[in-house]
Design a protein around this motif. Structure first.
Motif, PDB file in Angstrom:
ATOM      1  N   GLU A   2      82.636  40.331  15.900  1.00 37.31           N
ATOM      2  CA  GLU A   2      81.900  40.653  17.102  1.00 37.31           C
ATOM      3  C   GLU A   2      80.982  39.293  17.103  1.00 37.31           C
ATOM      4  O   GLU A   2      80.748  38.809  18.165  1.00 37.31           O
ATOM      5  CB  GLU A   2      81.239  41.805  17.047  1.00 37.31           C
ATOM      6  N   ARG A   7      69.511  34.115  30.848  1.00 39.19           N
ATOM      7  CA  ARG A   7      70.111  34.943  29.877  1.00 39.19           C
ATOM      8  C   ARG A   7      71.129  34.314  28.782  1.00 39.19           C
ATOM      9  O   ARG A   7      71.043  35.041  27.559  1.00 39.19           O
ATOM     10  CB  ARG A   7      70.871  36.173  30.634  1.00 39.19           C
ATOM     11  N   GLU A  58      66.936  41.642  23.112  1.00 36.36           N
ATOM     12  CA  GLU A  58      68.118  41.598  24.178  1.00 36.36           C
ATOM     13  C   GLU A  58      68.000  42.406  25.083  1.00 36.36           C
ATOM     14  O   GLU A  58      68.462  42.053  26.422  1.00 36.36           O
ATOM     15  CB  GLU A  58      69.428  41.695  23.170  1.00 36.36           C
ATOM     16  N   THR A  59      67.934  43.993  25.027  1.00 36.60           N
ATOM     17  CA  THR A  59      67.706  44.831  25.948  1.00 36.60           C
ATOM     18  C   THR A  59      66.595  44.369  27.204  1.00 36.60           C
ATOM     19  O   THR A  59      66.798  44.235  28.425  1.00 36.60           O
ATOM     20  CB  THR A  59      67.170  46.222  25.578  1.00 36.60           C
ATOM     21  N   ASN A  92      68.133  41.317  28.994  1.00 38.39           N
ATOM     22  CA  ASN A  92      69.412  41.742  30.087  1.00 38.39           C
ATOM     23  C   ASN A  92      68.496  42.323  31.233  1.00 38.39           C
ATOM     24  O   ASN A  92      68.940  42.165  32.555  1.00 38.39           O
ATOM     25  CB  ASN A  92      70.194  42.430  29.598  1.00 38.39           C
ATOM     26  N   ARG A 145      70.925  39.516  16.409  1.00 35.70           N
ATOM     27  CA  ARG A 145      71.250  41.134  16.070  1.00 35.70           C
ATOM     28  C   ARG A 145      72.483  41.155  15.254  1.00 35.70           C
ATOM     29  O   ARG A 145      72.524  41.968  14.317  1.00 35.70           O
ATOM     30  CB  ARG A 145      71.248  41.742  17.454  1.00 35.70           C
ATOM     31  N   LEU A 146      73.508  40.335  15.680  1.00 38.81           N
ATOM     32  CA  LEU A 146      74.830  40.543  15.053  1.00 38.81           C
ATOM     33  C   LEU A 146      74.747  40.068  13.767  1.00 38.81           C
ATOM     34  O   LEU A 146      75.372  40.414  12.677  1.00 38.81           O
ATOM     35  CB  LEU A 146      76.037  39.925  15.975  1.00 38.81           C
ATOM     36  N   THR A 182      80.976  36.993  20.445  1.00 36.23           N
ATOM     37  CA  THR A 182      79.607  36.760  21.090  1.00 36.23           C
ATOM     38  C   THR A 182      79.068  35.294  21.425  1.00 36.23           C
ATOM     39  O   THR A 182      78.956  35.014  22.584  1.00 36.23           O
ATOM     40  CB  THR A 182      78.607  37.499  20.244  1.00 36.23           C
ATOM     41  N   GLY A 214      67.791  43.695  19.012  1.00 35.83           N
ATOM     42  CA  GLY A 214      68.760  44.663  20.065  1.00 35.83           C
ATOM     43  C   GLY A 214      67.534  44.944  21.229  1.00 35.83           C
ATOM     44  O   GLY A 214      67.875  45.012  22.310  1.00 35.83           O
ATOM     45  N   HIS A 247      69.638  33.008  20.289  1.00 40.28           N
ATOM     46  CA  HIS A 247      69.950  34.164  21.298  1.00 40.28           C
ATOM     47  C   HIS A 247      69.640  35.626  20.438  1.00 40.28           C
ATOM     48  O   HIS A 247      70.183  35.498  19.381  1.00 40.28           O
ATOM     49  CB  HIS A 247      71.402  34.058  21.757  1.00 40.28           C
ATOM     50  N   GLY A 301      69.043  32.785  26.285  1.00 37.58           N
ATOM     51  CA  GLY A 301      68.353  33.629  25.210  1.00 37.58           C
ATOM     52  C   GLY A 301      66.830  33.436  25.540  1.00 37.58           C
ATOM     53  O   GLY A 301      66.123  34.075  24.792  1.00 37.58           O
ATOM     54  N   ALA A 312      71.070  38.401  20.728  1.00 40.10           N
ATOM     55  CA  ALA A 312      72.387  38.878  20.647  1.00 40.10           C
ATOM     56  C   ALA A 312      73.129  38.370  19.179  1.00 40.10           C
ATOM     57  O   ALA A 312      73.523  39.172  18.488  1.00 40.10           O
ATOM     58  CB  ALA A 312      73.375  38.802  21.565  1.00 40.10           C
TER      59      ALA A 312
END
Length: 425
Positions: free
Chosen positions: A331, A419, A137-138, A141, A262-263, A335, A134, A257, A422, A259
């Motif tokens: 989710e 983005r 990812e932050t 972004n 993370r998921l 995504t 995460g 990626h 990734g 995200a």
């Protein structure tokens, strides 16, 4: 897992073109480049600090998940006297012998079911890995947001430059018209039209300056106010890279990626939570040991305590954990689908912008510039009208702005494609 997260951070840093120590420039410095601004934003933007705080929380939760239960101690003491109402004579004769201090000490150690502790630790490890992705990812972004804001400012500056050039051209035409009106070679109405064009050109400059001012504030906000209010930027739009393939980009987004990673870790955490709740049906065993000293008695006692799960066996917690896992899986699927859509969308936008750039570079830019040059020369020689000069000037300015806007759209599409993928293209 740690090496994988570290590799992601390194890739993101290289993608931004950052140095090890981010440069901190004062307001008096000439200009900031895009890597300078990205470095400042990654250092000072609150979203990064928030994501780092989440990682710190997960580190603490992992420590707590691996901790062993603490033992418990208890004790009591006091002065004891043996009393026997039927033998008062003996009690009075042996008063010293029948009085003493009494006390007892107990210790209890909970013993946790090993499978339950292992599942809790695994869930905490997955949560930590997910929060680390995460953070990546932050940063990704935020880097994209900075790039888009930087290109917004570049386009606004280019528009301001073209607007000022337009004012110069229109004022030159107005001076020529003024001379002709004074000499009687042109009607007064031409001078009025020229004055209106000058007014419109100055208004366009004012609007462009306001747009530049707003975009400066937006970019400064992304760095936490590190740029100040009078900074300059130095840089150019991006160039279309060759060899892009949508299938490869989609496959990369689906597997690499942050995200998605993370998921995936959150799904793993939910799965470990289900296992923990199932193992939690096995109660903890508490081993007890005690020592008693009383008048006429001294004892060592050992025992154990086991809660008996007869009426409730974690059915609610297990059901809630299963629901949480389904939510995380949904989710993750959403995504991935969204990333697939973004990759294809931004890839097509980049290709469309690149084709427009090629069309403009192959002829329209030079043709519009040449048409304006001929119109101005003809107007000076009296062979062209004021309207022809103004039309040629408008066309040339519009084509220059279209070219700048196409390069801007290409840069934004490539930034957003990075983005969606990734990382760097």
């Amino acid at each position: 897992m740690k090496s994988r997260i570290t590799a992601w951070l390194c890739v993101l840093t290289l993608a931004a073109g950052l140095s090890v120590a981010p440069p901190v420039l004062a307001e008096t410095d000439t200009a900031y480049t895009l890597p300078d601004i990205i470095a400042l934003s990654l250092t000072r933007h609150p979203s990064v600090a928030s994501a780092e705080g989440v990682v710190d929380q997960r580190v603490g939760q992992r420590v707590a998940a691996g901790a062993y239960p603490n033992p418990s101690f208890s004790g009591a003491g006091g002065h004891g006297i043996l009393r026997d109402g039927g033998r008062q004579d003996l009690l009075a004769a042996a008063q010293q012998r029948l009085e003493l201090s009494e006390y007892n000490v107990s210790i209890g150690q909970p013993l946790e079911w090993p499978a339950k502790r292992a599942a809790r630790k695994s869930a905490a490890e997955a949560a930590l890995a997910g929060s680390s992705f995460g953070l990546v990812e932050t940063r990704l972004n935020l880097t994209t947001d900075v790039k888009v804001a930087f290109f917004d400012l570049l386009l606004a500056l280019r528009d301001l430059e073209l607007s000022k050039q337009n004012v110069t051209i229109v004022e030159d035409v107005r001076r020529i018209v003024g001379v002709r009106v004074r000499l009687g070679e042109a009607p007064q109405f031409d001078l009025i039209k020229a004055d209106v064009e000058v007014l419109k050109a100055n208004q366009a400059v004012t609007r462009a300056e306001n747009t530049v001012r707003v975009n400066r504030v937006i970019l400064d906000t992304l760095t936490g106010g590190a740029l100040g209010s009078t900074y300059q930027v130095r840089g150019d739009f991006l160039i279309y890279p060759g060899g892009l393939n949508t299938e490869q980009l989609v496959a990369r987004a689906a597997t690499e990626h942050p995200a998605v990673l993370r998921l995936q870790k959150f799904v793993e955490q939910a799965d470990r939570s289900i296992e923990f709740q199932r193992q939690n049906r096995v109660p903890n065993l508490t081993v007890n040991g005690s020592y008693f000293r009383e008048i006429g008695r001294e004892a060592y006692v050992a025992g154990f305590t086991v809660p008996t799960p007869l009426w409730y066996q974690q059915q609610g917690e297990i059901a809630a954990s299963l629901g949480a896992k389904r939510t995380e899986e949904a989710e993750l699927l959403r995504t991935r689908n969204e990333l697939f859509r973004q990759v294809n969308q931004f890839y097509q936008e980049a290709q469309t912008a690149q084709k427009l750039i090629e069309v403009l570079e192959k002829g329209l830019l030079k043709q519009a510039e040449e048409a304006l040059r001929i119109a101005k020369f003809s107007f000076q020689q009296g062979a062209a009208s004021l309207l022809e000069v103004l039309d040629a000037q408008r066309v040339q300015r519009q084509i220059l702005f279209d070219y700048a806007e196409a390069r801007y759209q290409l840069s934004v599409a490539l930034s957003r494609l990075e983005r969606a993928v990734g990382g760097t293209l």
